[in-house]
Design a protein around this motif. Structure first.
Motif, mmCIF file in Angstrom:
data_model
loop_
_atom_site.group_PDB
_atom_site.id
_atom_site.type_symbol
_atom_site.label_atom_id
_atom_site.label_comp_id
_atom_site.label_asym_id
_atom_site.label_seq_id
_atom_site.Cartn_x
_atom_site.Cartn_y
_atom_site.Cartn_z
ATOM 1 N N VAL A 1 0.704 -1.188 -0.159
ATOM 2 C CA VAL A 1 0.001 -0.135 0.024
ATOM 3 C C VAL A 1 1.057 1.283 -0.068
ATOM 4 O O VAL A 1 0.694 2.195 -0.736
ATOM 5 C CB VAL A 1 -0.986 0.276 1.200
ATOM 6 N N GLY A 2 2.031 1.246 0.879
ATOM 7 C CA GLY A 2 2.508 2.569 0.979
ATOM 8 C C GLY A 2 3.525 2.784 -0.430
ATOM 9 O O GLY A 2 3.184 4.038 -0.871
ATOM 10 N N HIS A 3 4.147 1.978 -0.770
ATOM 11 C CA HIS A 3 4.764 2.259 -2.043
ATOM 12 C C HIS A 3 3.895 2.578 -3.214
ATOM 13 O O HIS A 3 4.202 3.647 -4.090
ATOM 14 C CB HIS A 3 5.788 1.007 -2.630
ATOM 15 N N ALA A 4 2.788 1.924 -3.420
ATOM 16 C CA ALA A 4 1.631 2.234 -4.425
ATOM 17 C C ALA A 4 1.071 3.786 -3.955
ATOM 18 O O ALA A 4 0.516 4.346 -5.118
ATOM 19 C CB ALA A 4 0.325 1.405 -4.289
ATOM 20 N N SER A 5 1.188 4.238 -2.733
ATOM 21 C CA SER A 5 0.697 5.659 -2.703
ATOM 22 C C SER A 5 1.612 6.670 -2.716
ATOM 23 O O SER A 5 1.439 7.895 -2.556
ATOM 24 C CB SER A 5 0.211 5.463 -1.131
ATOM 25 N N GLU A 6 3.000 6.389 -3.104
ATOM 26 C CA GLU A 6 3.855 7.516 -3.287
ATOM 27 C C GLU A 6 3.578 7.975 -4.778
ATOM 28 O O GLU A 6 3.589 7.495 -5.878
ATOM 29 C CB GLU A 6 5.481 6.612 -3.350
ATOM 30 N N ALA A 7 3.536 9.279 -4.473
ATOM 31 C CA ALA A 7 3.080 10.030 -5.982
ATOM 32 C C ALA A 7 3.778 10.196 -7.016
ATOM 33 O O ALA A 7 3.186 10.561 -8.207
ATOM 34 C CB ALA A 7 2.604 11.581 -5.258
ATOM 35 N N ASP A 8 5.077 9.979 -6.901
ATOM 36 C CA ASP A 8 5.868 9.855 -7.996
ATOM 37 C C ASP A 8 5.854 8.557 -8.995
ATOM 38 O O ASP A 8 5.561 8.720 -10.090
ATOM 39 C CB ASP A 8 7.302 9.958 -7.692
#
Length: 443
Positions: free
Chosen positions: A233-240
């Motif tokens: 979830v966290g990586h998928a939420s990184e806006a880049d």
């Protein structure tokens, strides 16, 4: 040639000490000093970035980054990059080391590490290794917008691994603790008991049954559920990654993407391993609720992505003098109101997965595979036989929607996260969570 519209510089002064033991022998004792800076300049749609080590000329470094940006902009012009406006950060509540590791003799650190390693040795354990690390760093940030701020931090930690072998097969037990603190870390944590636990885990797993794969209800312990929160979830939420088209969460803000019981938060203000008072762009740290009651609430942002997508910056991080990228800090599934016994009763028959041995995630396709340290059968609401070589895999959004119960026993675990060739200290965590169905594999 266009003019540079913005520049910033991070000046870093740090000392780190590392001790590595392998089967009781000192493999390495190293003390590293680092001093230098990383400077960025923005011209139109082009960034120029340069670093300098040792004693450096600040103006020359900024000029170098500015020239690079201007050259790139004239050779290959891009759409103008705009940065979200920010206020000067207010520095407060910085963790203070009670015992400065620099005041503890290196001989004492080596002896403590040897004692830790000794406690992991027992019948069945064939090899052990232990690592101690400490780092103190001063970060000073300035920008062309007039922001000028700095902080100092100390991080301390250790890790112990034990390997048990029998008839050509081997199993590993591992424990670690890292914190934004000093040598008092060893007062807060019973390192010898943790080492013994690592050895016991390795030996127990040799005797454990091989897991049989299948789709079934599972309970994840705080460590494995925390890894899921961070990786899937966290990586998928990184806006880049969202802007690159490499995230399953793109264009889903405001959508119900998880069970209403799920709240996932990233909070660099917590005094956990991923703490920072301001990020690598001089933005004051603040809590971000990524998923709120199952709804995708926010991405994690730099100033550039926050301006592009609408959002709040504060999650731009860099290792040393490297170029900042969008990163997590302390990422966790927030407490619910269930408990472990309720989960066992509800599941009846399934599997309980604990600990983590890494895994892989494809944020673009939204699929993952993690390896648990241990598995246990759940039969008639009771935890029964120990299983080894257990994996959990599936689709991120399916797992999020299959969360049936969320516990009230949130626990954080610390480590380092890799992205863009850089490592950053992070923590992740969760309470126990119960999932109605997930794909479990035996390796």
């Amino acid at each position: 040639m266009s003019e540079v519209g913005f520049y910033d510089v991070r000046m870093i002064d740090g000392t780190s000490t590392s001790i590595i033991l392998d089967n009781g022998n000192i493999e390495e004792i190293s003390v590293n000093y680092s001093k230098g800076c990383g400077a960025r300049a923005l011209c139109g749609g082009s960034w120029g970035f340069t670093t300098a080590e040792g004693e450096f000329d600040l103006k020359a470094t900024i000029d170098s980054a500015s020239e690079l940006a201007a050259q790139m902009n004239s050779i290959s012009p891009k759409d103008e990059v705009k940065l979200k406006p920010v206020e000067k950060p207010v520095i407060k509540n910085i963790p203070i080391a009670k015992i400065d590791p620099a005041d503890v003799p290196i001989e004492e650190k080596v002896q403590l590490l040897k004692d830790i390693e000794d406690h992991a040795k027992m019948d069945g354990v064939s090899s052990t290794s232990a690592v101690y690390s400490e780092a103190s760093v001063k970060v000073h940030y300035i920008s062309s917008e007039g922001i000028d701020c700095e902080y100092s931090l100390i991080r301390t930690g250790f890790a112990i691994s034990a390997v048990a072998t029998e008839n050509g097969s081997y199993q590993v037990g591992r424990e670690s603790r890292f914190g934004v603190c000093g040598f008092e870390l060893f007062e807060k944590n019973d390192a010898l008991a943790l080492a013994r636990s690592a050895g016991e885990t390795a030996v127990e797993l040799l005797e454990a049954e091989q897991a049989k794969g299948g789709t079934l209800p599972v309970i994840l312990d705080p460590e494995l559920a925390g890894v899921f929160a961070h990786e899937a979830v966290g990586h998928a939420s990184e806006a880049d990654l969202v802007l690159e088209g490499s995230s399953i969460l793109a264009d889903r803000l405001g959508e119900q993407i998880a069970s209403p019981l799920v709240n996932i938060i990233d909070d660099p203000t917590l005094h956990e391993y991923g703490y920072y008072p301001f990020d690598s762009e001089g933005v004051m740290s603040s809590k971000t609720t990524i998923i709120k009651e199952g709804v995708l609430n926010s991405y994690l942002h730099s100033r550039e992505t926050a301006q592009a997508l609408g959002g709040t910056p504060g999650n731009s991080r860099a290792q040393g003098y490297s170029e900042p990228v969008v990163r997590m800090s302390n990422t966790y599934i927030d407490n619910g109101d269930s408990n472990f016994d309720e989960m066992l009763e509800e599941i009846g028959n399934g599997m309980y997965l604990t600990g983590s041995r890494g895994g892989q995630v494809n944020t673009g396709e939204g699929i993952f595979q993690f390896n648990a340290e241990k598995g246990y059968l759940i039969e008639n609401g009771e935890v029964t036989r120990l299983l080894r070589d257990v994996s959990l895999s599936g689709k991120t959004l399916e797992i999020l929607n299959n969360v049936a119960l969320v516990g009230n026993d949130l626990k954080m675990h610390s480590g380092r996260c890799g992205k863009g060739g850089q490592l950053a200290p992070v923590s992740d965590g969760s309470p126990h969570i119960s999932i109605t169905k997930a794909l479990v594999g035996g390796v």
